[in-house]
Design an enzyme around this catalytic site. Structure first.
Site, PDB file in Angstrom:
ATOM      1  N   ASP A   1     -40.992   3.695   2.199  1.00  0.00           N
ATOM      2  CA  ASP A   1     -40.729   2.359   1.678  1.00  0.00           C
ATOM      3  C   ASP A   1     -39.941   1.611   2.745  1.00  0.00           C
ATOM      4  O   ASP A   1     -38.730   1.791   2.884  1.00  0.00           O
ATOM      5  CB  ASP A   1     -39.941   2.457   0.366  1.00  0.00           C
ATOM      6  CG  ASP A   1     -39.617   1.087  -0.202  1.00  0.00           C
ATOM      7  OD1 ASP A   1     -39.687   0.095   0.553  1.00  0.00           O
ATOM      8  OD2 ASP A   1     -39.267   1.001  -1.392  1.00  0.00           O
TER       9      ASP A   1
ATOM     10  N   LYS B   1     -40.138  -8.541   2.334  1.00  0.00           N
ATOM     11  CA  LYS B   1     -39.026  -9.234   3.008  1.00  0.00           C
ATOM     12  C   LYS B   1     -39.437  -9.894   4.330  1.00  0.00           C
ATOM     13  O   LYS B   1     -40.005 -10.970   4.321  1.00  0.00           O
ATOM     14  CB  LYS B   1     -37.863  -8.255   3.191  1.00  0.00           C
ATOM     15  CG  LYS B   1     -37.351  -7.730   1.816  1.00  0.00           C
ATOM     16  CD  LYS B   1     -36.040  -7.018   1.913  1.00  0.00           C
ATOM     17  CE  LYS B   1     -35.641  -6.299   0.640  1.00  0.00           C
ATOM     18  NZ  LYS B   1     -35.049  -7.122  -0.377  1.00  0.00           N
TER      19      LYS B   1
ATOM     20  N   TYR C   1     -34.267   2.770  -4.123  1.00  0.00           N
ATOM     21  CA  TYR C   1     -34.844   1.776  -5.026  1.00  0.00           C
ATOM     22  C   TYR C   1     -36.160   1.309  -4.434  1.00  0.00           C
ATOM     23  O   TYR C   1     -36.215   0.932  -3.261  1.00  0.00           O
ATOM     24  CB  TYR C   1     -33.876   0.601  -5.184  1.00  0.00           C
ATOM     25  CG  TYR C   1     -34.382  -0.518  -6.065  1.00  0.00           C
ATOM     26  CD1 TYR C   1     -34.398  -0.390  -7.451  1.00  0.00           C
ATOM     27  CD2 TYR C   1     -34.825  -1.714  -5.508  1.00  0.00           C
ATOM     28  CE1 TYR C   1     -34.853  -1.426  -8.257  1.00  0.00           C
ATOM     29  CE2 TYR C   1     -35.284  -2.748  -6.303  1.00  0.00           C
ATOM     30  CZ  TYR C   1     -35.290  -2.597  -7.678  1.00  0.00           C
ATOM     31  OH  TYR C   1     -35.749  -3.624  -8.469  1.00  0.00           O
TER      32      TYR C   1
HETATM   33  N1  HOZ Z   1     -33.275  -5.712  -5.342  1.00  0.00           N
HETATM   34  C1  HOZ Z   1     -32.868  -6.568  -4.278  1.00  0.00           C
HETATM   35  C2  HOZ Z   1     -31.695  -6.020  -3.589  1.00  0.00           C
HETATM   36  N2  HOZ Z   1     -31.786  -4.651  -3.211  1.00  0.00           N
HETATM   37  C3  HOZ Z   1     -32.718  -7.999  -4.706  1.00  0.00           C
HETATM   38  C4  HOZ Z   1     -31.522  -8.354  -5.488  1.00  0.00           C
HETATM   39  C5  HOZ Z   1     -31.531  -9.838  -5.884  1.00  0.00           C
HETATM   40  O1  HOZ Z   1     -32.350 -10.594  -5.445  1.00  0.00           O
HETATM   41  O2  HOZ Z   1     -30.693 -10.207  -6.687  1.00  0.00           O
END
Ligand code: HOZ
Length: 432
Positions: free
Chosen positions: A240, A268, A145
């Site tokens: 990434d 992050k 992702y």
């Molecule tokens: N996409 C993030 C986790 N892989 C964030 C999910 C979230 O903040 O709900």
């Protein structure tokens, strides 16, 4: 544990105002058959919900909180900068200082551009790869992702995997058609693709340690193959490192595995818990970014002083001697405790860690790809999640996410977590 009365009330109200009641899908806890907890505050390794229930937190805001919540040095830095103002839309000393720290830390960076999220970082890196190579095709890997930009939602992990969405309406077929997705860790498949289409590929983007299909470590030789073949065909290799950057090692996964990508994405941790992203790489590639070059990318809040201050303060803590070794030791303690608890209960699990990123799958065979991850027992995961939450342990509400440890987690937190897991897994074992 008190009933989640206030969380439930807030959720009911939110459902009327915010799609799904949340501002990011996974946190709705849908796939684990629970309602989201609304959070009041957090301190160290402990997060407190709106009903004053306390949990040991292994989400850590999905990765940024490597020091634990509300770290005094980070708070102090934010407070100091707050007095100067919150946003200027103009350069500050702080963004230069953080850029300098990031470039020094990460082996493959000469230059870095700050943005506001990991999504923006990956989206911009892809545009840059296309702009530099004058090619359109992008390769990604199933279950990885890279945020929610159109090009990158194909066969994606995280919420897309959690909700079982094959692609997303709203992404035109013509755009998705420029993205090719291959199985993670399949070097032979990648070799074949590069033989056939290598000279049309603009960029190859990968999570060097996958954290959005659960935790899946790179198989020996996989990242090396990506490096060799992208170089051979003139394609840009993008790591990434939004999750892995400053997490699996100070220099990220590229330092851990000693592989230099052409571009890297961050988010992050480098924002210390404030919204941030960044992408960077070698000087001759980054020079294509506007205003130095023609590839356009911009942002009103980019380099936001509060986020920069929080990032600088966080990175300073990470530089302390032994920081990563201590975290690694605690992660190993948790992993072996969980594995033992599952073995005692007779439940097949795969539990692994790379640095302080952890993953837990309910299945008998090792997980090396998204296909493998999808064969694991999601119902068991959901029961485990609910049991652990009721016992005061807050883990990601999806098997397709990683768990994160912080410097604030003590052996006592870990032992409490393992004791809770013994009970929950014991019950699961009896029920099967
Ligand atoms: N996409 C993030 C986790 N892989 C964030 C999910 C979230 O903040 O709900």
């Amino acid at each position: 544990m008190k009933a989640a009365t206030k969380s439930r009330q807030l959720y009911q109200h939110a459902l009327k105002l915010i799609p799904g009641g949340v501002n990011s899908p996974v946190r709705a806890c849908k796939s684990v058959g629970a309602d989201p907890l609304f959070i009041q505050k957090a301190e160290g390794a402990v997060i407190v919900d709106a009903d004053a229930n306390r949990y040991i937190d292994y989400i850590g805001s999905w990765g940024p909180m490597i020091l634990g919540h509300n770290h005094p040095a980070v708070l102090k830095a934010i407070t100091r900068v707050l007095a100067r103002g919150t946003s200027f839309g103009a350069p500050t000393d702080l963004e230069v200082e953080l850029a300098d720290m990031v470039v020094r830390a990460v082996p493959a960076l000469d230059m870095v551009r700050m943005v506001n999220s990991g999504t923006e970082a990956a989206m911009s890196a892809i545009r840059l790869a296309r702009g530099v190579t004058r090619r359109d095709l992008v390769v990604k890997f199933d279950g990885c992702y890279h945020g929610h930009a159109d090009t990158l939602l194909v066969a994606a992990g995280s919420g897309v995997a959690t909700l079982g969405i094959p692609g997303s309406p709203g992404v035109p077929r013509s755009i998705a058609g420029h993205t090719l997705s291959l199985p993670y860790n399949d070097s032979a498949g990648f070799e074949k693709l590069m033989r056939e289409k290598g000279d049309r590929i603009a960029g190859v983007i990968v999570e060097p340690v996958a954290g959005n299909m659960g935790l899946v470590a790179p198989a020996p030789g996989f990242l090396e193959t990506l490096r060799t073949l992208t170089a051979k065909h003139g394609a840009i290799l993008i790591f990434d490192e939004v999750m892995t950057g400053f997490r699996v090692a100070y220099g990220g996964a590229q330092a851990l595995y000693r592989i230099a990508p052409d571009l890297s994405c961050f988010g992050k941790i480098i924002g210390g818990g404030l919204p941030v992203g960044a992408y960077g790489g070698r000087q001759e590639i980054m020079a294509h970014i506007a205003p130095q070059g023609p590839v356009y990318q911009a942002g009103t809040l980019s380099g936001n002083p509060l986020a920069m201050a929080a990032g600088i303060a966080t990175l300073k803590q990470l530089q302390k001697k032994g920081f990563y070794q201590k975290l690694e030791k605690k992660s190993a303690r948790l992993v072996s405790g969980l594995a033992q608890a599952a073995a005692q209960a007779g439940i097949p699990v795969q539990v692994d860690h790379v640095g302080s990123m952890l993953g837990l799958f309910f299945c008998a065979a090792p997980v090396r790809s998204f296909e493998d991850a999808k064969t694991c027992d999601l119902k068991r995961f959901a029961t485990f999640y609910r049991g652990m939450r009721a016992a005061g342990v807050y883990i990601a509400p999806s098997q397709f996410e990683a768990l994160f440890l912080s410097a604030a987690h003590t052996n006592a937190h870990i032992d409490t977590t393992v004791a809770a897991a013994e009970k929950v897994l014991g019950r699961l074992g009896q029920a099967s």
